[in-house]
Design a protein around this motif. Structure first.
Motif, short mmCIF file in Angstrom:
data_model
loop_
_atom_site.label_atom_id
_atom_site.label_comp_id
_atom_site.label_asym_id
_atom_site.label_seq_id
_atom_site.Cartn_x
_atom_site.Cartn_y
_atom_site.Cartn_z
N VAL A 250 -10.62 0.63 -7.33
CA VAL A 250 -9.71 1.53 -7.44
C VAL A 250 -10.74 2.86 -6.61
O VAL A 250 -11.91 3.11 -7.19
CB VAL A 250 -9.43 1.99 -8.72
N ASP B 59 -0.72 6.46 -6.37
CA ASP B 59 -1.28 5.33 -5.71
C ASP B 59 -0.88 5.10 -4.28
O ASP B 59 0.46 5.19 -4.00
CB ASP B 59 -0.97 3.98 -6.26
N MET C 65 -6.10 1.45 -4.08
CA MET C 65 -6.45 0.02 -4.55
C MET C 65 -7.14 -0.76 -3.44
O MET C 65 -6.29 -0.77 -2.45
CB MET C 65 -5.43 -0.29 -5.48
#
Length: 203
Positions: free
Chosen positions: A138, A186, A152
């Protein structure tokens, strides 16, 4: 009625020439409407269209683009102040490029400041060791307006439970350690993940 203003944005010479060429190809007098199609920091998008001179809106702002009229709606004007527009051509595409100080895409701003340093420390000490056990990673991309943007990699990219890792792992830990964090986003392109660790356990 439209309101005439001093240039809120500027054009490169190539952008000006391109617009004038488009207007010339149309064969009739035209104005240029510039608007913000999306103000999302993940994907800021703009529209440049030719319109008939009688299509000016009552709320539009208008200024001289050096050979053509430019119209901007009030909401877009707030987001475009200080923008420079260029025309770029590559082997695969061509189009107008907006250098907008008000809508910098996520990942284009340096990771700096006290809050970003705290986030980086928490990721390094509490998050990376856990995801590394599954071959994942990450990385901090940016902290903006108390929102953390991460990417990620490794086994987490394309993992079927990446959202679980994000919500129950990354976001939970960051908010516990740094209460001022509002959200964690994300920005990973999971469709491009070619070697996820597993789809049956957290990525």
């Amino acid at each position: 009625m439209t309101k005439r203003i001093k240039d809120p944005i500027s054009f490169s010479q190539l952008a000006q020439d391109t617009i004038l060429n488009f207007i010339g190809m149309q064969g009739e007098p035209a104005a240029v409407r510039i608007s913000v199609a999306s103000d999302s920091p993940l994907d800021p998008r703009y529209e440049v269209t030719l319109i008939d001179l009688d299509e000016r809106g009552a709320e539009d702002f208008i200024f001289d683009g050096n050979g053509f009229e430019v119209l901007i709606d009030p909401k877009s004007l707030e987001l475009l102040e200080g923008t420079r527009i260029d025309w770029v051509e590559t082997l695969t595409e061509s189009g107008f490029k907006f250098d907008n100080p008000n809508l910098k895409p996520i990942g284009t701003t340096p990771i700096e400041g006290e809050l970003a340093e705290k986030v980086q420390q928490v990721i390094d000490e509490y998050i990376r060791p856990g995801v590394a056990q599954h071959g994942g990673n990450v990385a901090l991309v940016e902290v903006r307006d108390d929102v953390v943007y991460v990417q990620m990699g490794g086994g987490c990219q394309g993992c079927g439970l990446a959202s679980v890792t994000l919500n129950q792992g990354v976001e939970r830990i960051l908010k516990e350690k740094i209460p001022e964090i509002k959200a964690v986003v994300d920005i990973t392109n999971h469709a491009a993940g070619s070697n996820p660790y597993t789809t049956n356990s957290a990525g």
